[in-house]
Design a protein around this motif. Structure first.
Motif, PDB file in Angstrom:
ATOM      1  N   LEU A   1      11.069   4.934  -0.382  1.00  0.00           N
ATOM      2  CA  LEU A   1      10.039   5.861   0.057  1.00  0.00           C
ATOM      3  C   LEU A   1      10.720   7.180   0.374  1.00  0.00           C
ATOM      4  CD1 LEU A   1       7.146   6.445   1.159  1.00  0.00           C
ATOM      5  CD2 LEU A   1       7.988   5.612   3.366  1.00  0.00           C
ATOM      6  N   GLN A   2      10.291   8.238  -0.289  1.00  0.00           N
ATOM      7  CA  GLN A   2      10.821   9.568   0.016  1.00  0.00           C
ATOM      8  C   GLN A   2       9.786  10.263   0.883  1.00  0.00           C
ATOM      9  OE1 GLN A   2      12.018  11.777  -3.383  1.00  0.00           O
ATOM     10  NE2 GLN A   2      12.797  13.467  -2.193  1.00  0.00           N
ATOM     11  N   GLN A   3      10.158  10.493   2.122  1.00  0.00           N
ATOM     12  CA  GLN A   3       9.196  10.975   3.109  1.00  0.00           C
ATOM     13  C   GLN A   3       9.870  11.941   4.064  1.00  0.00           C
ATOM     14  OE1 GLN A   3       6.068  11.852   4.652  1.00  0.00           O
ATOM     15  NE2 GLN A   3       5.712  10.156   3.268  1.00  0.00           N
ATOM     16  N   THR A   4       9.170  13.002   4.428  1.00  0.00           N
ATOM     17  CA  THR A   4       9.735  13.967   5.372  1.00  0.00           C
ATOM     18  C   THR A   4       9.284  13.700   6.802  1.00  0.00           C
ATOM     19  OG1 THR A   4       7.919  15.490   4.925  1.00  0.00           O
ATOM     20  CG2 THR A   4       9.947  15.781   3.641  1.00  0.00           C
ATOM     21  N   ARG A   5       8.169  12.968   6.969  1.00  0.00           N
ATOM     22  CA  ARG A   5       7.694  12.657   8.319  1.00  0.00           C
ATOM     23  C   ARG A   5       8.393  11.407   8.835  1.00  0.00           C
ATOM     24  NH1 ARG A   5       1.658  12.663   6.840  1.00  0.00           N
ATOM     25  NH2 ARG A   5       2.086  10.516   7.365  1.00  0.00           N
ATOM     26  N   GLU A   6       9.167  11.562   9.873  1.00  0.00           N
ATOM     27  CA  GLU A   6       9.973  10.459  10.393  1.00  0.00           C
ATOM     28  C   GLU A   6       9.106   9.324  10.933  1.00  0.00           C
ATOM     29  OE1 GLU A   6      13.560   9.490  13.520  1.00  0.00           O
ATOM     30  OE2 GLU A   6      13.000  11.567  13.150  1.00  0.00           O
ATOM     31  N   GLU A   7       7.984   9.653  11.547  1.00  0.00           N
ATOM     32  CA  GLU A   7       7.119   8.607  12.109  1.00  0.00           C
ATOM     33  C   GLU A   7       6.598   7.663  11.018  1.00  0.00           C
ATOM     34  OE1 GLU A   7       2.799   8.311  14.302  1.00  0.00           O
ATOM     35  OE2 GLU A   7       3.980  10.134  14.581  1.00  0.00           O
TER      36      GLU A   7
ATOM     37  N   GLY B   1       0.808  -1.215   0.000  1.00  0.00           N
ATOM     38  CA  GLY B   1       0.000   0.000   0.000  1.00  0.00           C
ATOM     39  C   GLY B   1       0.843   1.267   0.000  1.00  0.00           C
ATOM     40  N   VAL B   2       1.885   1.294   0.799  1.00  0.00           N
ATOM     41  CA  VAL B   2       2.779   2.465   0.842  1.00  0.00           C
ATOM     42  C   VAL B   2       3.477   2.653  -0.499  1.00  0.00           C
ATOM     43  CG1 VAL B   2       4.896   3.377   1.861  1.00  0.00           C
ATOM     44  CG2 VAL B   2       3.137   2.415   3.334  1.00  0.00           C
ATOM     45  N   LEU B   3       3.952   1.557  -1.096  1.00  0.00           N
ATOM     46  CA  LEU B   3       4.632   1.665  -2.386  1.00  0.00           C
ATOM     47  C   LEU B   3       3.689   2.162  -3.477  1.00  0.00           C
ATOM     48  CD1 LEU B   3       6.851  -1.528  -2.355  1.00  0.00           C
ATOM     49  CD2 LEU B   3       7.578   0.836  -2.117  1.00  0.00           C
ATOM     50  N   MET B   4       2.438   1.715  -3.446  1.00  0.00           N
ATOM     51  CA  MET B   4       1.476   2.158  -4.463  1.00  0.00           C
ATOM     52  C   MET B   4       1.138   3.643  -4.284  1.00  0.00           C
ATOM     53  SD  MET B   4      -0.209  -1.027  -5.931  1.00  0.00           S
ATOM     54  CE  MET B   4      -1.452  -0.181  -6.668  1.00  0.00           C
ATOM     55  N   GLY B   5       1.170   4.126  -3.036  1.00  0.00           N
ATOM     56  CA  GLY B   5       0.816   5.515  -2.791  1.00  0.00           C
ATOM     57  C   GLY B   5       1.986   6.472  -2.843  1.00  0.00           C
ATOM     58  N   ASP B   6       3.026   6.212  -2.070  1.00  0.00           N
ATOM     59  CA  ASP B   6       4.124   7.173  -1.896  1.00  0.00           C
ATOM     60  C   ASP B   6       5.501   6.642  -2.265  1.00  0.00           C
ATOM     61  OD1 ASP B   6       2.390   9.093  -0.801  1.00  0.00           O
ATOM     62  OD2 ASP B   6       2.503   8.122   1.152  1.00  0.00           O
ATOM     63  N   GLY B   7       5.608   5.396  -2.644  1.00  0.00           N
ATOM     64  CA  GLY B   7       6.924   4.797  -2.834  1.00  0.00           C
ATOM     65  C   GLY B   7       7.288   4.567  -4.285  1.00  0.00           C
TER      66      GLY B   7
ATOM     67  N   ARG C   1       9.521   5.599   9.727  1.00  0.00           N
ATOM     68  CA  ARG C   1       9.889   4.583  10.718  1.00  0.00           C
ATOM     69  C   ARG C   1       8.920   3.395  10.676  1.00  0.00           C
ATOM     70  NH1 ARG C   1      14.318   3.218  12.920  1.00  0.00           N
ATOM     71  NH2 ARG C   1      14.773   5.416  13.095  1.00  0.00           N
ATOM     72  N   SER C   2       7.614   3.660  10.480  1.00  0.00           N
ATOM     73  CA  SER C   2       6.660   2.551  10.419  1.00  0.00           C
ATOM     74  C   SER C   2       6.902   1.697   9.164  1.00  0.00           C
ATOM     75  CB  SER C   2       5.220   3.059  10.456  1.00  0.00           C
ATOM     76  OG  SER C   2       4.908   3.780   9.295  1.00  0.00           O
ATOM     77  N   PHE C   3       7.276   2.334   8.046  1.00  0.00           N
ATOM     78  CA  PHE C   3       7.618   1.594   6.829  1.00  0.00           C
ATOM     79  C   PHE C   3       8.886   0.769   7.059  1.00  0.00           C
ATOM     80  CE2 PHE C   3       9.457   1.570   2.427  1.00  0.00           C
ATOM     81  CZ  PHE C   3       8.462   0.795   1.837  1.00  0.00           C
ATOM     82  N   TYR C   4       9.872   1.358   7.696  1.00  0.00           N
ATOM     83  CA  TYR C   4      11.124   0.677   8.047  1.00  0.00           C
ATOM     84  C   TYR C   4      10.840  -0.552   8.918  1.00  0.00           C
ATOM     85  CZ  TYR C   4      15.809   0.092  10.074  1.00  0.00           C
ATOM     86  OH  TYR C   4      17.014  -0.413  10.487  1.00  0.00           O
ATOM     87  N   ASP C   5       9.996  -0.392   9.932  1.00  0.00           N
ATOM     88  CA  ASP C   5       9.671  -1.502  10.833  1.00  0.00           C
ATOM     89  C   ASP C   5       8.941  -2.627  10.109  1.00  0.00           C
ATOM     90  OD1 ASP C   5      10.871  -0.135  12.920  1.00  0.00           O
ATOM     91  OD2 ASP C   5       8.977   0.672  13.689  1.00  0.00           O
TER      92      ASP C   5
END
Length: 91
Positions: free
Chosen positions: A66-72, A46-52, A75-79
């Protein structure tokens, strides 16, 4: 005694030690992800289809990002990637 490649089982030549090719060497370096965990896998898709983004190089090695400015959120994608036994990096 005939020596064979640890990945594909092909016969090795005299100067080859464990692998018959660079492709087999690189395949041995990465663990296979644990695809049985459906919840983190669906989150990652889902993340890849939307923002990745996803990319496969000439050798057939895949990358996702994933290019993201919000660390939270990052971090959830990383986890989620870590829970599938992948080796993510944060920059």
């Amino acid at each position: 005694m005939m020596r064979t490649c640890e990945i594909c089982g092909k016969r090795l030549t005299r100067n080859q030690k464990r692998f018959c090719s660079k492709k087999c060497y690189w395949q041995s370096r990465w663990k296979q992800p644990d695809w049985s965990k459906k919840e983190p896998l669906s989150y990652i898709i889902g993340v890849l289809m939307g923002d990745g983004w996803a990319y496969v190089d000439k050798r057939g090695i895949g990358y996702i990002g994933l290019q993201q400015t919000r660390e939270e959120f990052a971090r959830s994608f990383y986890d989620a990637l870590m829970s599938l036994s992948l080796a993510p990096k944060m920059y």
